[in-house]
Design a protein around this motif. Structure first.
Motif, PDB file in Angstrom:
ATOM      1  N   PHE A   1     -22.461  58.167  -7.570  1.00  0.00           N
ATOM      2  CA  PHE A   1     -21.933  57.838  -6.250  1.00  0.00           C
ATOM      3  C   PHE A   1     -20.455  57.470  -6.273  1.00  0.00           C
ATOM      4  CE2 PHE A   1     -26.329  56.483  -4.425  1.00  0.00           C
ATOM      5  CZ  PHE A   1     -26.676  57.811  -4.314  1.00  0.00           C
ATOM      6  N   HIS A   2     -20.020  56.752  -7.308  1.00  0.00           N
ATOM      7  CA  HIS A   2     -18.598  56.384  -7.370  1.00  0.00           C
ATOM      8  C   HIS A   2     -17.722  57.636  -7.469  1.00  0.00           C
ATOM      9  CE1 HIS A   2     -18.665  52.035  -7.454  1.00  0.00           C
ATOM     10  NE2 HIS A   2     -19.602  52.032  -8.387  1.00  0.00           N
ATOM     11  N   ARG A   3     -18.154  58.579  -8.281  1.00  0.00           N
ATOM     12  CA  ARG A   3     -17.391  59.818  -8.424  1.00  0.00           C
ATOM     13  C   ARG A   3     -17.385  60.596  -7.108  1.00  0.00           C
ATOM     14  NH1 ARG A   3     -15.604  62.211 -12.761  1.00  0.00           N
ATOM     15  NH2 ARG A   3     -16.850  60.836 -14.107  1.00  0.00           N
ATOM     16  N   GLU A   4     -18.548  60.680  -6.464  1.00  0.00           N
ATOM     17  CA  GLU A   4     -18.640  61.399  -5.192  1.00  0.00           C
ATOM     18  C   GLU A   4     -17.787  60.737  -4.115  1.00  0.00           C
ATOM     19  OE1 GLU A   4     -22.067  62.946  -2.022  1.00  0.00           O
ATOM     20  OE2 GLU A   4     -22.663  62.082  -3.969  1.00  0.00           O
ATOM     21  N   ALA A   5     -17.682  59.412  -4.163  1.00  0.00           N
ATOM     22  CA  ALA A   5     -16.871  58.690  -3.175  1.00  0.00           C
ATOM     23  C   ALA A   5     -15.380  58.869  -3.415  1.00  0.00           C
ATOM     24  CB  ALA A   5     -17.222  57.208  -3.181  1.00  0.00           C
ATOM     25  N   GLY A   6     -15.007  59.280  -4.624  1.00  0.00           N
ATOM     26  CA  GLY A   6     -13.604  59.566  -4.892  1.00  0.00           C
ATOM     27  C   GLY A   6     -12.914  58.663  -5.885  1.00  0.00           C
ATOM     28  N   SER A   7     -13.626  57.760  -6.540  1.00  0.00           N
ATOM     29  CA  SER A   7     -12.993  56.910  -7.553  1.00  0.00           C
ATOM     30  C   SER A   7     -12.520  57.784  -8.713  1.00  0.00           C
ATOM     31  CB  SER A   7     -13.965  55.841  -8.054  1.00  0.00           C
ATOM     32  OG  SER A   7     -14.166  54.844  -7.075  1.00  0.00           O
ATOM     33  N   ALA A   8     -11.260  57.584  -9.099  1.00  0.00           N
ATOM     34  CA  ALA A   8     -10.647  58.445 -10.119  1.00  0.00           C
ATOM     35  C   ALA A   8     -10.729  57.835 -11.515  1.00  0.00           C
ATOM     36  CB  ALA A   8      -9.198  58.728  -9.747  1.00  0.00           C
ATOM     37  N   ASP A   9     -10.344  56.567 -11.642  1.00  0.00           N
ATOM     38  CA  ASP A   9     -10.391  55.897 -12.945  1.00  0.00           C
ATOM     39  C   ASP A   9     -11.771  55.282 -13.086  1.00  0.00           C
ATOM     40  OD1 ASP A   9      -9.857  54.739 -15.349  1.00  0.00           O
ATOM     41  OD2 ASP A   9      -8.384  53.296 -14.612  1.00  0.00           O
ATOM     42  N   LEU A  10     -12.715  56.083 -13.533  1.00  0.00           N
ATOM     43  CA  LEU A  10     -14.129  55.734 -13.518  1.00  0.00           C
ATOM     44  C   LEU A  10     -14.691  55.741 -14.929  1.00  0.00           C
ATOM     45  CD1 LEU A  10     -16.761  55.235 -11.925  1.00  0.00           C
ATOM     46  CD2 LEU A  10     -16.954  57.724 -11.645  1.00  0.00           C
ATOM     47  N   ILE A  11     -15.291  54.627 -15.315  1.00  0.00           N
ATOM     48  CA  ILE A  11     -15.950  54.506 -16.613  1.00  0.00           C
ATOM     49  C   ILE A  11     -17.457  54.493 -16.361  1.00  0.00           C
ATOM     50  CG2 ILE A  11     -16.197  53.155 -18.719  1.00  0.00           C
ATOM     51  CD1 ILE A  11     -13.496  51.831 -18.029  1.00  0.00           C
ATOM     52  N   GLU A  12     -18.094  55.634 -16.533  1.00  0.00           N
ATOM     53  CA  GLU A  12     -19.549  55.730 -16.360  1.00  0.00           C
ATOM     54  C   GLU A  12     -20.185  55.438 -17.717  1.00  0.00           C
ATOM     55  OE1 GLU A  12     -20.239  58.904 -12.806  1.00  0.00           O
ATOM     56  OE2 GLU A  12     -19.304  59.724 -14.615  1.00  0.00           O
ATOM     57  N   ILE A  13     -20.367  54.162 -18.000  1.00  0.00           N
ATOM     58  CA  ILE A  13     -20.730  53.718 -19.341  1.00  0.00           C
ATOM     59  C   ILE A  13     -22.122  54.195 -19.751  1.00  0.00           C
ATOM     60  CG2 ILE A  13     -21.762  51.487 -18.723  1.00  0.00           C
ATOM     61  CD1 ILE A  13     -19.181  52.008 -21.540  1.00  0.00           C
ATOM     62  N   HIS A  14     -22.983  54.514 -18.778  1.00  0.00           N
ATOM     63  CA  HIS A  14     -24.311  55.035 -19.074  1.00  0.00           C
ATOM     64  C   HIS A  14     -24.456  56.513 -18.720  1.00  0.00           C
ATOM     65  CE1 HIS A  14     -26.176  50.717 -18.861  1.00  0.00           C
ATOM     66  NE2 HIS A  14     -25.527  50.943 -19.986  1.00  0.00           N
ATOM     67  N   GLY A  15     -23.358  57.159 -18.325  1.00  0.00           N
ATOM     68  CA  GLY A  15     -23.383  58.589 -18.071  1.00  0.00           C
ATOM     69  C   GLY A  15     -23.686  58.952 -16.624  1.00  0.00           C
ATOM     70  N   ASP A  16     -23.991  60.229 -16.416  1.00  0.00           N
ATOM     71  CA  ASP A  16     -24.230  60.784 -15.079  1.00  0.00           C
ATOM     72  C   ASP A  16     -25.464  61.671 -15.142  1.00  0.00           C
ATOM     73  OD1 ASP A  16     -24.192  62.314 -12.683  1.00  0.00           O
ATOM     74  OD2 ASP A  16     -22.029  62.183 -12.543  1.00  0.00           O
ATOM     75  N   LEU A  17     -26.427  61.381 -14.307  1.00  0.00           N
ATOM     76  CA  LEU A  17     -27.701  62.095 -14.297  1.00  0.00           C
ATOM     77  C   LEU A  17     -27.553  63.571 -13.959  1.00  0.00           C
ATOM     78  CD1 LEU A  17     -30.792  61.513 -14.531  1.00  0.00           C
ATOM     79  CD2 LEU A  17     -30.792  61.083 -12.065  1.00  0.00           C
ATOM     80  N   PHE A  18     -26.471  63.945 -13.295  1.00  0.00           N
ATOM     81  CA  PHE A  18     -26.308  65.310 -12.799  1.00  0.00           C
ATOM     82  C   PHE A  18     -25.387  66.171 -13.665  1.00  0.00           C
ATOM     83  CE2 PHE A  18     -27.467  62.500  -9.340  1.00  0.00           C
ATOM     84  CZ  PHE A  18     -28.601  63.139  -8.868  1.00  0.00           C
ATOM     85  N   GLU A  19     -24.950  65.624 -14.790  1.00  0.00           N
ATOM     86  CA  GLU A  19     -24.193  66.388 -15.780  1.00  0.00           C
ATOM     87  C   GLU A  19     -25.122  66.695 -16.944  1.00  0.00           C
ATOM     88  OE1 GLU A  19     -21.079  67.485 -15.349  1.00  0.00           O
ATOM     89  OE2 GLU A  19     -21.056  66.540 -13.362  1.00  0.00           O
ATOM     90  N   LEU A  20     -25.378  67.968 -17.199  1.00  0.00           N
ATOM     91  CA  LEU A  20     -26.278  68.379 -18.270  1.00  0.00           C
ATOM     92  C   LEU A  20     -25.486  69.010 -19.406  1.00  0.00           C
ATOM     93  CD1 LEU A  20     -29.136  70.114 -16.199  1.00  0.00           C
ATOM     94  CD2 LEU A  20     -28.740  67.673 -16.576  1.00  0.00           C
ATOM     95  N   PHE A  21     -26.042  68.896 -20.615  1.00  0.00           N
ATOM     96  CA  PHE A  21     -25.387  69.540 -21.754  1.00  0.00           C
ATOM     97  C   PHE A  21     -26.436  69.922 -22.793  1.00  0.00           C
ATOM     98  CE2 PHE A  21     -25.887  65.280 -23.323  1.00  0.00           C
ATOM     99  CZ  PHE A  21     -25.944  65.384 -24.713  1.00  0.00           C
ATOM    100  N   CYS A  22     -26.053  70.838 -23.649  1.00  0.00           N
ATOM    101  CA  CYS A  22     -26.911  71.259 -24.752  1.00  0.00           C
ATOM    102  C   CYS A  22     -26.450  70.564 -26.030  1.00  0.00           C
ATOM    103  CB  CYS A  22     -26.868  72.770 -24.932  1.00  0.00           C
ATOM    104  SG  CYS A  22     -27.818  73.358 -26.367  1.00  0.00           S
ATOM    105  N   PRO A  23     -27.291  69.761 -26.655  1.00  0.00           N
ATOM    106  CA  PRO A  23     -26.882  69.083 -27.886  1.00  0.00           C
ATOM    107  C   PRO A  23     -26.612  70.030 -29.048  1.00  0.00           C
ATOM    108  CG  PRO A  23     -28.844  68.063 -26.924  1.00  0.00           C
ATOM    109  CD  PRO A  23     -28.637  69.369 -26.220  1.00  0.00           C
ATOM    110  N   HIS A  24     -27.099  71.274 -28.944  1.00  0.00           N
ATOM    111  CA  HIS A  24     -26.961  72.210 -30.059  1.00  0.00           C
ATOM    112  C   HIS A  24     -25.656  72.996 -30.003  1.00  0.00           C
ATOM    113  CE1 HIS A  24     -31.071  71.458 -31.395  1.00  0.00           C
ATOM    114  NE2 HIS A  24     -31.419  71.490 -30.121  1.00  0.00           N
TER     115      HIS A  24
END
Length: 257
Positions: free
Chosen positions: A114-137
């Motif tokens: 929500f902070h990112r969607e609201a427009g906060s730029a200097d954002l420390i998402e210390i536990h990550g973002d549920l909607f960003e996916l990645f492949c560990p391999h």
């Protein structure tokens, strides 16, 4: 709503601050309709057991993600379903708007984005973002707006034989190094005003920046309906919801301009 105690004092400090730090937890998203009880992303009680017979902190652990990813993904999908359709509320939007007045850093435990969607730029998402996916391999990354875009769980990586996972910190996993490094920089630089909003502050890396306010001569403001681990370190305490408090503070700032 009657005037919050010391709201003029906080508005004055905010209008002259050189840097402001906001520390946020699940409570800031309450006005967006998300639950506020403790646990992973504020969406589970830590002593809750799942229908798999596992404590939730085990089901949502890095160990189970590696060994039985279908279990972890099932509960991640339930978390995402709780977030689906919800939007940033006035508290998120006001924090983002403040960065046009003063350099503003947001340290959040929330994974709702929500902070990112609201427009906060200097954002420390210390536990990550549920909607960003990645492949560990192979490292492939992709953003999704909601999990309905995923046709199977766990979702396969389109570039290798691996499986995608959300870029969130599961139980037992280390915090993301870039986020930790940015937090260290903020603590080195200091700040004039710090807000703790909607978090019980049980994690040391969440509590310490608030406790450290005194060494910077910063004003420490807590916004939370109930006392927390850092309440005794607050210079100003507002026992109410985040949106109501920040709307009143924003009104004071607007009247000063």
């Amino acid at each position: 709503m009657t005037d919050l105690p010391d709201v003029d004092r906080v508005a004055e400090r905010l209008s002259t601050a050189r840097r402001v730090l906001f520390i946020t937890g699940a409570g800031i998203s309450a006005d967006s309709g998300l639950p506020t009880y403790r646990g992973f992303g504020g969406l589970y009680n830590e002593d809750q057991h799942t229908d798999d017979g596992l404590p939730i902190e085990v089901a949502l652990s890095g160990e189970i993600m590696a060994a039985q990813p279908e279990i972890t993904w099932k509960h991640l999908a339930r978390i995402e379903a709780t977030c689906r359709g919800a939007k940033p509320n006035a508290a998120h939007r006001i924090i983002a708007a403040l960065q046009d007045r003063v350099p503003t850093t947001v340290l959040t435990q929330n994974i709702d984005g929500f902070h990112r969607e609201a427009g906060s730029a200097d954002l420390i998402e210390i536990h990550g973002d549920l909607f960003e996916l990645f492949c560990p391999h192979c490292g492939h990354q992709v953003s999704v707006s909601d999990y309905s875009e995923l046709h199977e769980l766990p979702p396969p990586c389109p570039h290798c034989l691996g499986q995608l996972r959300p870029a969130v910190v599961l139980f037992g996993e280390a915090l993301p190094r870039p986020a930790v490094k940015r937090l260290e920089q903020v603590l080195d630089e200091g700040y004039d005003l710090v807000f703790s909003i909607g978090t019980t502050s049980v994690f040391p890396y969440i509590a310490q920046p608030f406790i450290a306010a005194r060494q910077f001569g910063a004003l420490a403001v807590e916004i939370n309906p109930t006392p927390t681990e850092v309440s005794r370190f607050a210079d100003v305490t507002w026992r109410c919801g985040a949106a109501a408090a920040l709307e009143q503070l924003w009104g004071k700032l607007s009247n000063e301009c």
